[in-house]
Enzyme design. Structure first.
Site, PDB file in Angstrom:
ATOM      1  N   THR A 107      44.662  38.855  37.790  1.00  0.00           N
ATOM      2  CA  THR A 107      43.638  39.575  37.602  1.00  0.00           C
ATOM      3  C   THR A 107      43.472  40.930  38.317  1.00  0.00           C
ATOM      4  OG1 THR A 107      41.338  39.801  36.735  1.00  0.00           O
ATOM      5  CG2 THR A 107      41.860  38.604  38.746  1.00  0.00           C
ATOM      6  N   ASN A 108      42.466  41.737  38.251  1.00  0.00           N
ATOM      7  CA  ASN A 108      42.307  42.895  39.318  1.00  0.00           C
ATOM      8  C   ASN A 108      40.815  43.148  39.386  1.00  0.00           C
ATOM      9  OD1 ASN A 108      40.871  44.600  37.146  1.00  0.00           O
ATOM     10  ND2 ASN A 108      42.823  44.182  35.829  1.00  0.00           N
TER      11      ASN A 108
END
Ligand code: CTP
Length: 214
Positions: A21-22
């Site tokens: 993810t980020n």
């Protein structure tokens, strides 16, 4: 007006307990959803996982992966007058998702990743969207040139560009400073809270929409 907004990060699974993810918090997209509703418009918010509360009166579709978000946008965008793509969509996803938890073995582990669909890039070409199209660009260098390239490549009417190399602004922050990149000109907006900025951006997008429709 009917407004679609994508927001938040996406989550790309590796195995039953892990994902890529980020750092996107979703704050900018959620603040814009609130601002459009506040201005009397109908909002469909399609969001990856965040800790945020969904603003009142917003239609909400939660998604996990870039592929899920692509499907939800494909399904909803036809009814929209304006589409704002604020999500930080993963550009790559694991080539295969392990059915069981990946066990540690050697000293290194190589992951094979494949490209995700470009949802904003599909809006005009694949989804046939003819409304006002707004994208975001997070850049660490050559802010204007990179944003303008995105504007043309993805056939947008506006790119909201921010310089993510500046500490305390942008990703995961409550503040943001953006450059509005239109086909004919740019407009720099000063640093402010994401809440105040969202109202400013909603007004600019509604004004642009009115201009494009005349
Ligand atoms: N976007 C999208 N689907 C993707 C990737 C991005 O809809 N798979 C949208 C984002 O929501 C944003 C814009 O496209 O509105 C960002 O464009 P992108 O080309 O991904 O820019 P960056 O993430 O800044 O990356 P790059 O430096 O790789 O161009």
């Amino acid at each position: 007006m009917h407004v679609l907004i994508t927001a938040g990060p996406t989550r790309e699974p590796l195995d039953p307990v892990r994902f890529l993810t980020n750092r996107s918090s979703g704050k900018m997209g959620y603040a814009m959803a609130h601002a459009f509703v506040h201005a009397g418009h109908s909002v469909l918010l399609i969001s990856g996982p965040t800790d945020l509360e969904v603003p009142e009166q917003v239609d909400f579709i939660p998604v996990e992966t870039a592929a899920d978000m692509h499907a939800a946008v494909a399904n909803g965008i036809g009814r929209m007058d304006i589409a704002v793509f604020a999500a930080a969509v993963a550009d790559y996803t694991p080539a295969c998702v392990a059915a069981q938890k990946i066990k540690k073995s050697g000293a290194t582990l190589t992951l094979e990743l494949i490209r995700t669909p470009d949802i904003l890039g599909a809006a005009r070409e694949n989804f046939g969207f003819t409304g006002t199209l707004v994208g975001f660009a997070a850049e660490t260098e050559q802010l204007e040139a990179n944003a303008r390239d995105k504007l043309l490549r993805k056939q947008c009417d506006l790119i909201i560009a921010n310089d993510v190399s500046k500490p305390a602004l942008g990703f995961d922050s409550d503040h943001n400073e953006v450059l509005l990149v239109y086909p004919e000109y740019n407009e720099a907006l000063p640093a402010t809270s994401k809440h105040a900025l969202a109202h400013r951006l909603a007004a600019a997008i509604l004004e642009l929409h009115a201009k494009l429709k005349t």
